[in-house]
Design a protein around this motif. Structure first.
Motif, PDB file in Angstrom:
ATOM      1  N   ILE A 112       0.836  -1.198   0.000  1.00 22.71           N
ATOM      2  CA  ILE A 112       0.000   0.000   0.000  1.00 22.71           C
ATOM      3  C   ILE A 112       0.877   1.257   0.000  1.00 22.71           C
ATOM      4  CG2 ILE A 112      -1.604   1.355   1.426  1.00 22.71           C
ATOM      5  CD1 ILE A 112      -2.974  -1.321   2.152  1.00 22.71           C
ATOM      6  N   GLU A 113       1.944   1.247   0.795  1.00 20.94           N
ATOM      7  CA  GLU A 113       2.875   2.386   0.824  1.00 20.94           C
ATOM      8  C   GLU A 113       3.495   2.609  -0.554  1.00 20.94           C
ATOM      9  OE1 GLU A 113       5.930   2.138   3.828  1.00 20.94           O
ATOM     10  OE2 GLU A 113       4.468   1.488   5.333  1.00 20.94           O
ATOM     11  N   TYR A 114       3.926   1.515  -1.172  1.00 19.63           N
ATOM     12  CA  TYR A 114       4.557   1.614  -2.488  1.00 19.63           C
ATOM     13  C   TYR A 114       3.575   2.175  -3.517  1.00 19.63           C
ATOM     14  CZ  TYR A 114       6.341   0.228  -7.027  1.00 19.63           C
ATOM     15  OH  TYR A 114       6.752   0.243  -8.334  1.00 19.63           O
ATOM     16  N   ILE A 115       2.370   1.633  -3.530  1.00 18.80           N
ATOM     17  CA  ILE A 115       1.375   2.081  -4.510  1.00 18.80           C
ATOM     18  C   ILE A 115       1.021   3.543  -4.271  1.00 18.80           C
ATOM     19  CG2 ILE A 115      -1.006   1.760  -5.298  1.00 18.80           C
ATOM     20  CD1 ILE A 115      -0.612  -1.270  -4.701  1.00 18.80           C
ATOM     21  N   SER A 116       0.875   3.937  -3.018  1.00 18.89           N
ATOM     22  CA  SER A 116       0.566   5.332  -2.695  1.00 18.89           C
ATOM     23  C   SER A 116       1.677   6.263  -3.170  1.00 18.89           C
ATOM     24  CB  SER A 116       0.344   5.500  -1.196  1.00 18.89           C
ATOM     25  OG  SER A 116      -0.773   4.753  -0.775  1.00 18.89           O
ATOM     26  N   ALA A 117       2.925   5.847  -2.973  1.00 21.30           N
ATOM     27  CA  ALA A 117       4.068   6.649  -3.433  1.00 21.30           C
ATOM     28  C   ALA A 117       4.065   6.766  -4.957  1.00 21.30           C
ATOM     29  CB  ALA A 117       5.373   6.029  -2.949  1.00 21.30           C
ATOM     30  N   GLU A 118       3.748   5.692  -5.642  1.00 20.90           N
ATOM     31  CA  GLU A 118       3.693   5.720  -7.104  1.00 20.90           C
ATOM     32  C   GLU A 118       2.578   6.644  -7.582  1.00 20.90           C
ATOM     33  OE1 GLU A 118       5.616   4.284  -9.743  1.00 20.90           O
ATOM     34  OE2 GLU A 118       6.921   4.287  -7.998  1.00 20.90           O
ATOM     35  N   LEU A 119       1.432   6.603  -6.909  1.00 19.16           N
ATOM     36  CA  LEU A 119       0.325   7.490  -7.282  1.00 19.16           C
ATOM     37  C   LEU A 119       0.735   8.954  -7.102  1.00 19.16           C
ATOM     38  CD1 LEU A 119      -2.767   5.577  -5.855  1.00 19.16           C
ATOM     39  CD2 LEU A 119      -2.306   6.102  -8.251  1.00 19.16           C
ATOM     40  N   LYS A 120       1.448   9.240  -6.027  1.00 19.41           N
ATOM     41  CA  LYS A 120       1.915  10.605  -5.778  1.00 19.41           C
ATOM     42  C   LYS A 120       2.896  11.032  -6.875  1.00 19.41           C
ATOM     43  CE  LYS A 120       2.002  11.550  -1.388  1.00 19.41           C
ATOM     44  NZ  LYS A 120       2.389  11.683   0.020  1.00 19.41           N
ATOM     45  N   ARG A 121       3.783  10.120  -7.248  1.00 15.27           N
ATOM     46  CA  ARG A 121       4.753  10.411  -8.304  1.00 15.27           C
ATOM     47  C   ARG A 121       4.033  10.664  -9.631  1.00 15.27           C
ATOM     48  NH1 ARG A 121       6.943   7.996 -12.446  1.00 15.27           N
ATOM     49  NH2 ARG A 121       5.932   6.003 -12.049  1.00 15.27           N
ATOM     50  N   LEU A 122       3.030   9.828  -9.931  1.00 13.63           N
ATOM     51  CA  LEU A 122       2.279   9.992 -11.169  1.00 13.63           C
ATOM     52  C   LEU A 122       1.519  11.314 -11.189  1.00 13.63           C
ATOM     53  CD1 LEU A 122       0.925   6.358 -11.672  1.00 13.63           C
ATOM     54  CD2 LEU A 122       2.520   7.567 -13.158  1.00 13.63           C
ATOM     55  N   ASP A 123       1.011  11.734 -10.036  1.00 12.97           N
ATOM     56  CA  ASP A 123       0.319  13.023  -9.962  1.00 12.97           C
ATOM     57  C   ASP A 123       1.269  14.170 -10.300  1.00 12.97           C
ATOM     58  OD1 ASP A 123      -2.104  11.858  -9.313  1.00 12.97           O
ATOM     59  OD2 ASP A 123      -1.901  12.207  -7.158  1.00 12.97           O
ATOM     60  N   GLY A 124       2.497  14.097  -9.776  1.00 13.18           N
ATOM     61  CA  GLY A 124       3.491  15.122 -10.091  1.00 13.18           C
ATOM     62  C   GLY A 124       3.839  15.136 -11.567  1.00 13.18           C
ATOM     63  N   THR A 125       4.004  13.947 -12.134  1.00 12.79           N
ATOM     64  CA  THR A 125       4.308  13.839 -13.558  1.00 12.79           C
ATOM     65  C   THR A 125       3.161  14.399 -14.385  1.00 12.79           C
ATOM     66  OG1 THR A 125       5.619  11.851 -13.136  1.00 12.79           O
ATOM     67  CG2 THR A 125       4.919  12.218 -15.402  1.00 12.79           C
ATOM     68  N   LEU A 126       1.934  14.106 -13.965  1.00 15.99           N
ATOM     69  CA  LEU A 126       0.758  14.591 -14.688  1.00 15.99           C
ATOM     70  C   LEU A 126       0.706  16.120 -14.679  1.00 15.99           C
ATOM     71  CD1 LEU A 126      -1.838  13.913 -16.213  1.00 15.99           C
ATOM     72  CD2 LEU A 126      -3.019  13.798 -14.020  1.00 15.99           C
ATOM     73  N   LYS A 127       1.005  16.724 -13.547  1.00 21.35           N
ATOM     74  CA  LYS A 127       1.009  18.196 -13.481  1.00 21.35           C
ATOM     75  C   LYS A 127       2.034  18.770 -14.450  1.00 21.35           C
ATOM     76  CE  LYS A 127      -0.805  19.092  -8.906  1.00 21.35           C
ATOM     77  NZ  LYS A 127      -0.576  19.672  -7.587  1.00 21.35           N
ATOM     78  N   ASP A 128       3.226  18.161 -14.498  1.00 17.48           N
ATOM     79  CA  ASP A 128       4.261  18.618 -15.426  1.00 17.48           C
ATOM     80  C   ASP A 128       3.793  18.474 -16.879  1.00 17.48           C
ATOM     81  OD1 ASP A 128       5.915  19.138 -13.286  1.00 17.48           O
ATOM     82  OD2 ASP A 128       7.115  17.311 -13.531  1.00 17.48           O
ATOM     83  N   LEU A 129       3.196  17.325 -17.185  1.00 23.18           N
ATOM     84  CA  LEU A 129       2.727  17.083 -18.547  1.00 23.18           C
ATOM     85  C   LEU A 129       1.620  18.052 -18.935  1.00 23.18           C
ATOM     86  CD1 LEU A 129       2.685  13.171 -18.649  1.00 23.18           C
ATOM     87  CD2 LEU A 129       4.197  14.683 -19.934  1.00 23.18           C
TER      88      LEU A 129
END
Length: 130
Positions: A85-102
């Protein structure tokens, strides 16, 4: 007649800008797809953790590894699911940051395309008046 080479140059420029915009839009769609998969996995793992928390300490827990069910310690199973769950949550946070950049890149590319379109329009309007 000097407007014709300038017009061709602007058309090449707009094609380049549109291609870059298309690439960014594909990256955004891919990000959304990956994010959706992680969100589903997060929900599944949270459900598993709730089920594990309901169990009494002496309960038997089995983990499916390939075609085999292996007995697993309840505390270990809970710890594994929490880590996941921690790993998936961290990945979701990373993807959100990437999405904002994109999305920022997408907006700048759209503005660039719009500016080139306006320049082409101005050039064509000026050409038709003469």
């Amino acid at each position: 007649m000097a407007a014709a080479p300038a017009l061709r140059e602007l058309q090449r420029d707009i094609e380049t800008q549109a291609s870059a915009l298309s690439k960014v839009q594909k990256d955004i769609a891919k990000n959304h797809q990956v994010r959706k998969q992680y969100t589903i996995q997060l929900g599944e793992n949270e459900l598993v953790l709730k089920e594990l928390d309901i169990l009494s300490e002496g309960a038997n827990v089995y983990k499916l590894i390939g075609p085999v069910l292996l007995k697993q310690d309840l505390a270990e199973a809970r710890a594994n699911v929490r880590k996941r769950i921690e790993y998936i949550s961290a990945e979701l946070k990373r993807l959100d940051g990437t999405l904002k950049d994109l999305e920022g890149k997408q907006n700048s590319k759209q503005e660039a395309v719009l500016k080139v379109q306006q320049r082409i329009q101005a050039l064509q309007t000026g050409k038709s008046k003469s």
